[in-house]
Scaffold this active site. Structure first.
Site, PDB file in Angstrom:
ATOM      1  N   ASP A   9       0.715  -1.269  -0.389  1.00  0.00           N
ATOM      2  CA  ASP A   9      -0.104   0.109   0.135  1.00  0.00           C
ATOM      3  C   ASP A   9       1.301   1.348   0.001  1.00  0.00           C
ATOM      4  O   ASP A   9       1.765   1.345   1.177  1.00  0.00           O
ATOM      5  CB  ASP A   9      -0.726   0.237   1.163  1.00  0.00           C
ATOM      6  CG  ASP A   9      -1.491   0.680   1.607  1.00  0.00           C
ATOM      7  OD1 ASP A   9      -3.163   0.640   0.986  1.00  0.00           O
ATOM      8  OD2 ASP A   9      -1.777   2.236   1.233  1.00  0.00           O
ATOM      9  N   ASP A 104      -4.166   3.122  -5.154  1.00  0.00           N
ATOM     10  CA  ASP A 104      -2.727   2.615  -4.388  1.00  0.00           C
ATOM     11  C   ASP A 104      -1.958   1.043  -4.058  1.00  0.00           C
ATOM     12  O   ASP A 104      -1.322   0.868  -2.542  1.00  0.00           O
ATOM     13  CB  ASP A 104      -2.212   3.870  -3.751  1.00  0.00           C
ATOM     14  CG  ASP A 104      -2.982   3.507  -2.096  1.00  0.00           C
ATOM     15  OD1 ASP A 104      -3.863   2.652  -2.340  1.00  0.00           O
ATOM     16  OD2 ASP A 104      -2.327   4.212  -0.749  1.00  0.00           O
ATOM     17  N   GLU A 105      -3.108  -0.017  -3.804  1.00  0.00           N
ATOM     18  CA  GLU A 105      -2.601  -1.372  -2.575  1.00  0.00           C
ATOM     19  C   GLU A 105      -3.461  -2.182  -3.939  1.00  0.00           C
ATOM     20  O   GLU A 105      -4.060  -2.438  -4.722  1.00  0.00           O
ATOM     21  CB  GLU A 105      -2.809  -1.472  -1.920  1.00  0.00           C
ATOM     22  CG  GLU A 105      -5.096  -1.259  -2.066  1.00  0.00           C
ATOM     23  CD  GLU A 105      -5.637  -1.322  -0.130  1.00  0.00           C
ATOM     24  OE1 GLU A 105      -5.310  -2.163   0.462  1.00  0.00           O
ATOM     25  OE2 GLU A 105      -6.399  -0.397  -0.403  1.00  0.00           O
TER      26      GLU A 105
HETATM   27  P1  TTP Z   1      -5.438   5.179   1.391  1.00  0.00           P
HETATM   28  O1  TTP Z   1      -4.628   3.606   1.430  1.00  0.00           O
HETATM   29  O2  TTP Z   1      -6.656   4.396   2.296  1.00  0.00           O
HETATM   30  O3  TTP Z   1      -4.838   6.137   1.961  1.00  0.00           O
HETATM   31  P2  TTP Z   1      -3.684   7.066   1.512  1.00  0.00           P
HETATM   32  O4  TTP Z   1      -2.454   6.080   0.699  1.00  0.00           O
HETATM   33  O5  TTP Z   1      -3.831   8.624   1.631  1.00  0.00           O
HETATM   34  O6  TTP Z   1      -2.218   6.917   3.697  1.00  0.00           O
HETATM   35  P3  TTP Z   1      -1.836   5.310   3.488  1.00  0.00           P
HETATM   36  O7  TTP Z   1      -1.885   4.255   2.424  1.00  0.00           O
HETATM   37  O8  TTP Z   1      -0.573   5.631   3.980  1.00  0.00           O
HETATM   38  O9  TTP Z   1      -2.706   5.363   5.078  1.00  0.00           O
HETATM   39  O10 TTP Z   1      -6.261   5.634   0.054  1.00  0.00           O
HETATM   40  C1  TTP Z   1      -5.604   5.790  -1.161  1.00  0.00           C
HETATM   41  C2  TTP Z   1      -5.819   6.516  -1.514  1.00  0.00           C
HETATM   42  O11 TTP Z   1      -7.313   7.345  -1.857  1.00  0.00           O
HETATM   43  C3  TTP Z   1      -5.821   8.057  -0.779  1.00  0.00           C
HETATM   44  O12 TTP Z   1      -5.005   8.736  -0.690  1.00  0.00           O
HETATM   45  C4  TTP Z   1      -6.452   8.604  -0.907  1.00  0.00           C
HETATM   46  C5  TTP Z   1      -8.147   7.984  -1.458  1.00  0.00           C
HETATM   47  N1  TTP Z   1      -8.486   8.081  -0.211  1.00  0.00           N
HETATM   48  C6  TTP Z   1     -10.005   8.899  -0.361  1.00  0.00           C
HETATM   49  O13 TTP Z   1      -9.921   9.590  -1.756  1.00  0.00           O
HETATM   50  N2  TTP Z   1     -11.117   8.893   0.852  1.00  0.00           N
HETATM   51  C7  TTP Z   1     -10.262   8.905   1.514  1.00  0.00           C
HETATM   52  O14 TTP Z   1     -11.584   8.582   2.758  1.00  0.00           O
HETATM   53  C8  TTP Z   1     -10.049   7.598   1.325  1.00  0.00           C
HETATM   54  C9  TTP Z   1      -9.432   6.401   2.873  1.00  0.00           C
HETATM   55  C10 TTP Z   1      -8.651   7.771   0.650  1.00  0.00           C
HETATM   56 MG    MG Z   2      -2.761   4.181   0.387  1.00  0.00          MG
END
Ligand code: TTP
Ligand code: MG
Length: 386
Positions: A9, A104-105
């Site tokens: 991720d 992103d994962e």
């Molecule tokens: P995540 O992987 O949940 O969040 P992140 O990459 O920003 O942070 P981390 O993994 O380090 O905890 O989500 C990936 C992307 O999806 C995030 O950058 C933005 C989008 N997203 C939203 O638009 N709304 C949300 O509520 C979430 C959780 C994510």
């Molecule tokens: Mg992320």
């Protein structure tokens, strides 16, 4: 055979994409979501911003109160989609068995592919290095014998982390963690488990399976397995049956038809762009409306022919919206669109139609402009209202 699965991720993905473009933003509290003067929520917060208590889903106004010096940036989805595409391409170089989850994962089954590197750990390091070198993103990777443990591991080692749970270590790793760390265990399940005296994964794991099954049915069997580090799910590319959904919650509940129509148009444009990105077409269009009293309805229509053309999806969705508005005149708080029944991009020739072809070319041209100059570089007439 013991499997070796990665869950990867990207850290603060949207923010990292902005920082890669503008290195001056590195090391600062950065929030992607939009203008704090307007209603909206945080999509992604840098870890510096998180230290102020800011997290995804928080209203931007609150984030601004908690950290007035934070830098707020409007989301640029086409940029993130492009970065995501490159990220997935890098992963595919390490194993062909890849299951992307969102932008992103991804899960990667690397069983056997670690051999040339010497160990799963070294393979994971090489993956992280390559992602950083080419995209300037840090990623966190969980390594385990099954998906659920790999996912929890990557979550726990963020940011820029690497955590390997070796075979046989699953219980030791999972037992002390709160049940909410298990995928699928939300607030409700957590509360019910709490009432049963269960707070940790270890406590859930040691309950008799029958007890959990009686209380939660089939879902009970799944979470009991997860709690015991048992998860037979394969890593596989998303199937044809998957869907794409987008929705938006309004700043104020509304019944303004033009505004609803414009919002719907915008959502349809987004789903059709994602369809094209995934090289897919859809046949089923579902409209979702949530009224001010939280009552939610869905209405669905099947297209004559699978399509990825924004205008065609919008026309179908608009008919559903007009019908729903004619039936009920209640203010609306959320509008959403889901397209499903996805297929590859081959088209039935007997349905071939020059008008559809033209619309498809138009969508493609607009997408290229947006990719190059940003999502707001060009707008269709209807979107100007929102
Ligand atoms: P995540 O992987 O949940 O969040 P992140 O990459 O920003 O942070 P981390 O993994 O380090 O905890 O989500 C990936 C992307 O999806 C995030 O950058 C933005 C989008 N997203 C939203 O638009 N709304 C949300 O509520 C979430 C959780 C994510
Ligand atoms: Mg992320």
């Amino acid at each position: 055979m013991v499997r070796c699965i990665f869950h990867i991720d990207l850290d603060a993905f949207f923010v990292s994409a902005e920082q890669a473009l503008n290195p001056k933003l590195r090391g600062k509290p950065v929030i992607v979501g939009g203008d704090p003067e307007r209603r909206g929520v945080v999509a992604s917060a840098s870890y510096e911003a998180r230290s102020f208590g800011i997290h995804a889903g928080m209203p931007l106004s609150k984030a601004h109160r908690l950290c007035p010096q934070a830098i707020f940036i409007q989301a640029n989805f086409s940029r993130y989609r492009e970065a995501s595409h490159k990220f997935m391409e890098i992963l595919a170089d390490f194993s062909p068995c890849i299951e992307p989850l969102g932008l992103d994962e991804a899960y990667l089954d690397v069983t056997g592919y670690e051999k040339p590197y010497g160990s799963p750990w070294k393979l994971a390091l090489a993956t992280k290095e390559r992602i950083y070198k080419e995209l300037k993103f840090t990623a966190s990777i969980g390594i385990a014998t099954c998906k659920v443990v790999a996912k929890i591991a990557s979550d726990l080692c963020k940011p820029d982390g690497l955590l390997e749970i070796t075979p046989g270590e699953e219980h030791h790793f999972l037992n002390p963690l709160p049940v909410a760390k298990l995928p699928g265990v939300g607030k409700k399940t957590e509360q019910v488990l709490k009432e049963m005296g269960i707070a940790t994964i270890g406590e859930l794991a040691s309950l008799p399976l029958d007890t959990v099954k009686k209380r939660f049915g089939k879902f009970g069997i799944v979470i009991h397995g997860y709690a015991n580090g048992i998860d037979g799910r394969k890593v596989e590319a998303p199937g044809e049956s998957k869907s794409i959904s987008k929705q938006t919650t309004f700043a104020r509940d509304t019944l303004a038809h033009h505004f609803l129509e414009a919002s719907l148009h915008h959502l349809c444009e987004q789903v059709s762009a994602e369809l094209r990105y995934r090289d897919k077409r859809a046949r089923c269009v579902t409209l979702k409306l949530r009224y001010a009293d939280f009552k939610t309805i869905t209405r669905q229509v099947t297209l004559k022919e699978a399509s990825n053309v924004g205008r065609i999806i919008f026309t179908a969705a608009l008919q559903l919206l007009n019908k729903a508005l004619a039936q009920k005149e209640k203010p609306i708080r959320l509008i959403g669109i889901k397209i499903s029944n996805l297929s590859g991009k081959e088209r039935q020739l007997y349905m071939f139609n020059a008008e559809t072809e033209k619309l498809g070319h138009l969508d493609k041209a607009i997408q290229q402009i947006r990719r190059r100059y940003g999502s707001t570089a060009i707008k269709k007439g209807k979107d100007i209202l929102i």
